[in-house]
Design a protein around this motif. Structure first.
Motif, mmCIF file in Angstrom:
data_model
loop_
_atom_site.group_PDB
_atom_site.id
_atom_site.type_symbol
_atom_site.label_atom_id
_atom_site.label_comp_id
_atom_site.label_asym_id
_atom_site.label_seq_id
_atom_site.Cartn_x
_atom_site.Cartn_y
_atom_site.Cartn_z
ATOM 1 N N UNK A 1 31.141 -21.455 14.489
ATOM 2 C CA UNK A 1 30.720 -21.029 13.158
ATOM 3 C C UNK A 1 29.221 -20.739 13.112
ATOM 4 N N UNK A 2 28.443 -21.512 13.906
ATOM 5 C CA UNK A 2 27.017 -21.246 13.964
ATOM 6 C C UNK A 2 26.739 -19.944 14.725
ATOM 7 N N UNK A 3 27.574 -19.689 15.730
ATOM 8 C CA UNK A 3 27.464 -18.446 16.492
ATOM 9 C C UNK A 3 27.706 -17.241 15.588
ATOM 10 N N UNK A 4 28.712 -17.345 14.706
ATOM 11 C CA UNK A 4 29.009 -16.247 13.784
ATOM 12 C C UNK A 4 27.983 -16.165 12.668
ATOM 13 N N UNK A 5 27.463 -17.323 12.230
ATOM 14 C CA UNK A 5 26.508 -17.339 11.119
ATOM 15 C C UNK A 5 25.234 -16.578 11.477
ATOM 16 N N UNK A 6 24.731 -16.788 12.666
ATOM 17 C CA UNK A 6 23.504 -16.129 13.104
ATOM 18 C C UNK A 6 23.769 -14.749 13.711
ATOM 19 N N UNK A 7 25.004 -14.339 13.761
ATOM 20 C CA UNK A 7 25.309 -13.014 14.272
ATOM 21 C C UNK A 7 24.950 -12.816 15.730
ATOM 22 N N UNK A 8 25.155 -13.857 16.545
ATOM 23 C CA UNK A 8 24.770 -13.769 17.950
ATOM 24 C C UNK A 8 25.698 -12.878 18.760
ATOM 25 N N UNK A 9 26.809 -12.467 18.181
ATOM 26 C CA UNK A 9 27.702 -11.567 18.895
ATOM 27 C C UNK A 9 27.361 -10.095 18.691
ATOM 28 N N UNK B 1 12.918 -0.366 27.121
ATOM 29 C CA UNK B 1 13.705 -0.012 28.296
ATOM 30 C C UNK B 1 15.188 -0.239 28.097
ATOM 31 N N UNK B 2 15.678 0.030 26.867
ATOM 32 C CA UNK B 2 17.100 -0.166 26.522
ATOM 33 C C UNK B 2 17.537 -1.617 26.727
ATOM 34 N N UNK B 3 16.618 -2.549 26.496
ATOM 35 C CA UNK B 3 16.966 -3.969 26.585
ATOM 36 C C UNK B 3 17.819 -4.353 25.383
ATOM 37 N N UNK B 4 18.833 -5.171 25.605
ATOM 38 C CA UNK B 4 19.786 -5.560 24.561
ATOM 39 C C UNK B 4 19.442 -6.970 24.083
ATOM 40 N N UNK B 5 19.290 -7.125 22.764
ATOM 41 C CA UNK B 5 19.011 -8.425 22.144
ATOM 42 C C UNK B 5 20.257 -8.877 21.395
ATOM 43 N N UNK B 6 20.625 -10.142 21.604
ATOM 44 C CA UNK B 6 21.815 -10.712 20.981
ATOM 45 C C UNK B 6 21.420 -11.410 19.688
ATOM 46 N N UNK B 7 21.861 -10.874 18.560
ATOM 47 C CA UNK B 7 21.581 -11.494 17.273
ATOM 48 C C UNK B 7 20.396 -10.867 16.588
ATOM 49 N N UNK B 8 20.458 -10.901 15.252
ATOM 50 C CA UNK B 8 19.396 -10.304 14.444
ATOM 51 C C UNK B 8 18.082 -11.063 14.581
ATOM 52 N N UNK B 9 18.161 -12.353 14.733
ATOM 53 C CA UNK B 9 16.941 -13.158 14.809
ATOM 54 C C UNK B 9 16.148 -12.824 16.065
ATOM 55 N N UNK B 10 16.818 -12.746 17.201
ATOM 56 C CA UNK B 10 16.128 -12.381 18.435
ATOM 57 C C UNK B 10 15.606 -10.956 18.366
ATOM 58 N N UNK B 11 16.355 -10.066 17.688
ATOM 59 C CA UNK B 11 15.908 -8.681 17.550
ATOM 60 C C UNK B 11 14.649 -8.588 16.698
ATOM 61 N N UNK B 12 14.599 -9.318 15.561
ATOM 62 C CA UNK B 12 13.397 -9.303 14.719
ATOM 63 C C UNK B 12 12.206 -9.940 15.417
#
Length: 496
Positions: A397-405, A414-425
Motif C-alpha cells: 500500500x505504501x508502494x502504491x501510495x507514493x506511486x513507485x510503480x 540521458x533517458x534515465x528512468x526515475x521510479x515514483x513522482x518523489x524521486x522524479x521531482x
C-alpha cells in the motif's frame, strides 16, 4: 626489562593489524554497525601510532639501557639474569596480588555472538536521537540561536536548513555592520564547530586534519586576494559615489546602503528626504564614536575592526566549505524533516522508541540460532518492492501510495528512468540533471523544472534570452523620476 617491553610492543602491533584486517573484511548492512566498525578501526590505528612511537624510542636507546641489558644477557651468567628477573616479577605480584593480566589474544578480537559477552558499541553516546547515527544534522539548537540574533527574519527549521550556509544577500538579511557583534560571532563559531565535530564523528577514517588545514589555507589566500564574498575592503568604503557593492556595476550610496543602476536616479536620490535623513543619522553615529563606523577610518581601531571581520569571515568560510562537503547529509536532513512534519506525535515517538530499541538489542545469540538465521536471510519479494531501512520490502500500500510503480524518463539525464513522482521531482536539483543542462549551455537551471526534453529546454532558453535582451533595451530608454518622498518610478507614472 626493555627487551620484554620491546617484544610486547611487537606482539601488540601484530594483534592490532590482525584486528583491523578482521573488521575490514566484513561489510555491515546497517549504518550503525558500519559506523561502529569504522570507529573501532580508527581507535586501533591511533593505538598503532602510539605503540610504534614507544617502540622507536626503545630502538633509539637514548640512555643506553637497551644496550646494557643485551650486554648483560649475552656476556654474563644467563641463569643469574633469569633468576634476577624472576625475583622482580614475584615482588611485583606480591605487591599487587590482584593485578589483572592483559590477554592480547582477546583484547582486539571481534566479539562473536554466543561467547556470552555483548560487544560495547563505540557510538552509543556519540549521536543524538535526531542525528540517527550520523545520517542527519541536528541544528535545532543553532536554529534557536539564529532566531535570537537581532535583525534576522523568522524562518522555519526547514527554511533554515536551506539558508544556514548562506551569508550574503538576499539569503542573509543581516548587513555587514550588523554582523560585527559578539552574539553573531559566537553563533557562527558554534555552527562551524558543530559541523567539524559532526564530520569527525561520521568520517573517522579520513584525514580530516589535512582537510581542515586546506580550508584554512584557502581562506588565507582568498582573504589576501580580497575575494571573500561580502567582506571585501571596498564594500566598507566610507565614500559616497559610483561604487559597486557586488559583482555588478552601479552606484552605491553608503548612507542608505542601496545600489542604483541608473546614474540619473542616483543623482536625484541625493536630494531626497530619505537620503538626507540617513546621511544625518550616519553623521551623528560618526560624531558619537560608533565603533563600527569609526573603526573603518581610524588607525589602531581600524586594525582591530578588520581583525574582527577576519574572524567572522573565517568561520563563515568554514561553514560554507563544510556544508558543501556534506551535501548528502544535508539533503537527507531536509527529506527527514519534511517526512516528520507529516507524522503525528505518536508516530514520531514510536519511531524514536524503535531506534533506541534497536540500539539496546543484545547481540549475543547461540550458535544454533546463528545457523538457523542463515536460511532466514532470503527475503520473499515476488513483486520486487523497494527495501526499507531494515532490509525488508516496504508494504504494497505504501508502494502504491507514493506511486513507485510509475516510471518517469528524463531525456536531459540521458533517458534515465526515475521510479515514483518523489524521486522524479527530487532529481531536478541533483547533479545529473544540472550537468545535463549545463552541457546544453543553460546556466539558470531553476527555471527548467518539469522540463525533461532537450528540444523543449533549448526553446525555452532561447525565449528567455530574447526576453532578457528586449527587457534590457526597453529599460535603458525609460526615464525614471523620484518624488518628494524619495520614491523612484517611471516618468509616465510620475506625471499621472
Amino acid at each position: 626489562m626493555l627487551l620484554e617491553d620491546q617484544r610486547f610492543l611487537h606482539e601488540d602491533l601484530e594483534r592490532l593489524e590482525q584486528g583491523i584486517a578482521d573488521r575490514a573484511l566484513e561489510e555491515p548492512r546497517q549504518v550503525r554497525d558500519h559506523l561502529n566498525r569504522d570507529h573501532q578501526i580508527s581507535g586501533f590505528l591511533t593505538r598503532i601510532q602510539d605503540q610504534s612511537r614507544r617502540l622507536l624510542e626503545i630502538y633509539h636507546d637514548a640512555d643506553g639501557g637497551r644496550r646494557r641489558e643485551i650486554q648483560n644477557v649475552s656476556t654474563g651468567d644467563p641463569f643469574e639474569q633469569f633468576y634476577k628477573q624472576l625475583d622482580d616479577i614475584k615482588n611485583f605480584h606480591r605487591r599487587y596480588p590482584n593485578e589483572p593480566v592483559e590477554n592480547l589474544e582477546r583484547a582486539y578480537k571481534k566479539k562473536v555472538p554466543g561467547e556470552g559477552d555483548v560487544a560495547a558499541s563505540e557510538i552509543d553516546n556519540m549521536f543524538t536521537g535526531e542525528e540517527a547515527h550520523g545520517r542527519f544534522f541536528d541544528l535545532t539548537t543553532l536554529h534557536e540561536d539564529y532566531l535570537n540574533l537581532p535583525g534576522v527574519k523568522r524562518l522555519t527549521y526547514l527554511q533554515y536548513l536551506d539558508a544556514f550556509d548562506a551569508f550574503t544577500p538576499p539569503q542573509c538579511p543581516l548587513k555587514r555592520p550588523e554582523k560585527l557583534t559578539d552574539q553573531y560571532l559566537k553563533y557562527v563559531g558554534r555552527l562551524a564547530t558543530y559541523l567539524e565535530d559532526f564530520m569527525r564523528r561520521t568520517k573517522p577514517l579520513e584525514d580530516l586534519d589535512k582537510f581542515f588545514s586546506e580550508i584554512g589555507r584557502d581562506f588565507e589566500k582568498a582573504w589576501e586576494a580580497d575575494e571573500i564574498p561580502g567582506w571585501g575592503k571596498d564594500v566598507a568604503a566610507p565614500t559616497v559615489g559610483p561604487h559597486p557593492p557586488s559583482d555588478s556595476d552601479g552606484f552605491w550610496c553608503q548612507d542608505c546602503e542601496r545600489d542604483f543602476k541608473n546614474g540619473n536616479v542616483y543623482e536625484n536620490h541625493l536630494t531626497g528626504k530619505k537620503h538626507l535623513r540617513a546621511a544625518e543619522a550616519r553623521k551623528a553615529r560618526l560624531q558619537g564614536g560608533d565603533p563600527i563606523e569609526t573603526g573603518r577610518t581610524k588607525g589602531k581601531s581600524g586594525q582591530m575592526h578588520r581583525l574582527k571581520e577576519r574572524a567572522i569571515a573565517d568561520r563563515e568560510y568554514r561553514v560554507r566549505k563544510l556544508a558543501s562537503a556534506m551535501q548528502q547529509q544535508l539533503s537527507d536532513t531536509r527529506v527527514n524533516v519534511e517526512r516528520k512534519q507529516g507524522m503525528t506525535e505518536r508516530e514520531r515517538q514510536m519511531e524514536l522508541d524503535a531506534l533506541f530499541a534497536d540500539d539496546v538489542e543484545p547481540t549475543a545469540q547461540t550458535n544454533e540460532n546463528n545457523s538457523d538465521s542463515e536460511g532466514d536471510e532470503k527475503i520473499y519479494n515476488p513483486l520486487k518492492l523497494p527495501l526499507a531501512w531494515d532490509g525488508k520490502p516496504i508494504p504494497y500500500w505504501l508502494y502504491k501510495l507514493h506511486g513507485l510503480g510509475v516510471e518517469f524518463s528524463c531525456e536531459i539525464c540521458g533517458n534515465f528512468v526515475y521510479m515514483g513522482r518523489r524521486a522524479f521531482d527530487k532529481h531536478f536539483n541533483e547533479a545529473r540533471h544540472i550537468y545535463g543542462l549545463k552541457c546544453l549551455g543553460i546556466t539558470n537551471t531553476t527555471l527548467f523544472r518539469e522540463i525533461t526534453g532537450i528540444e523543449d529546454a533549448l526553446k525555452l532558453w532561447d525565449k528567455i534570452q530574447r526576453d532578457k535582451k528586449k527587457e534590457k533595451s526597453s529599460t535603458e530608454n525609460v526615464v525614471q523620476m523620484e518624488d518628494a518622498e524619495g520614491n523612484v518610478m517611471p516618468e509616465k507614472v510620475y506625471h499621472e
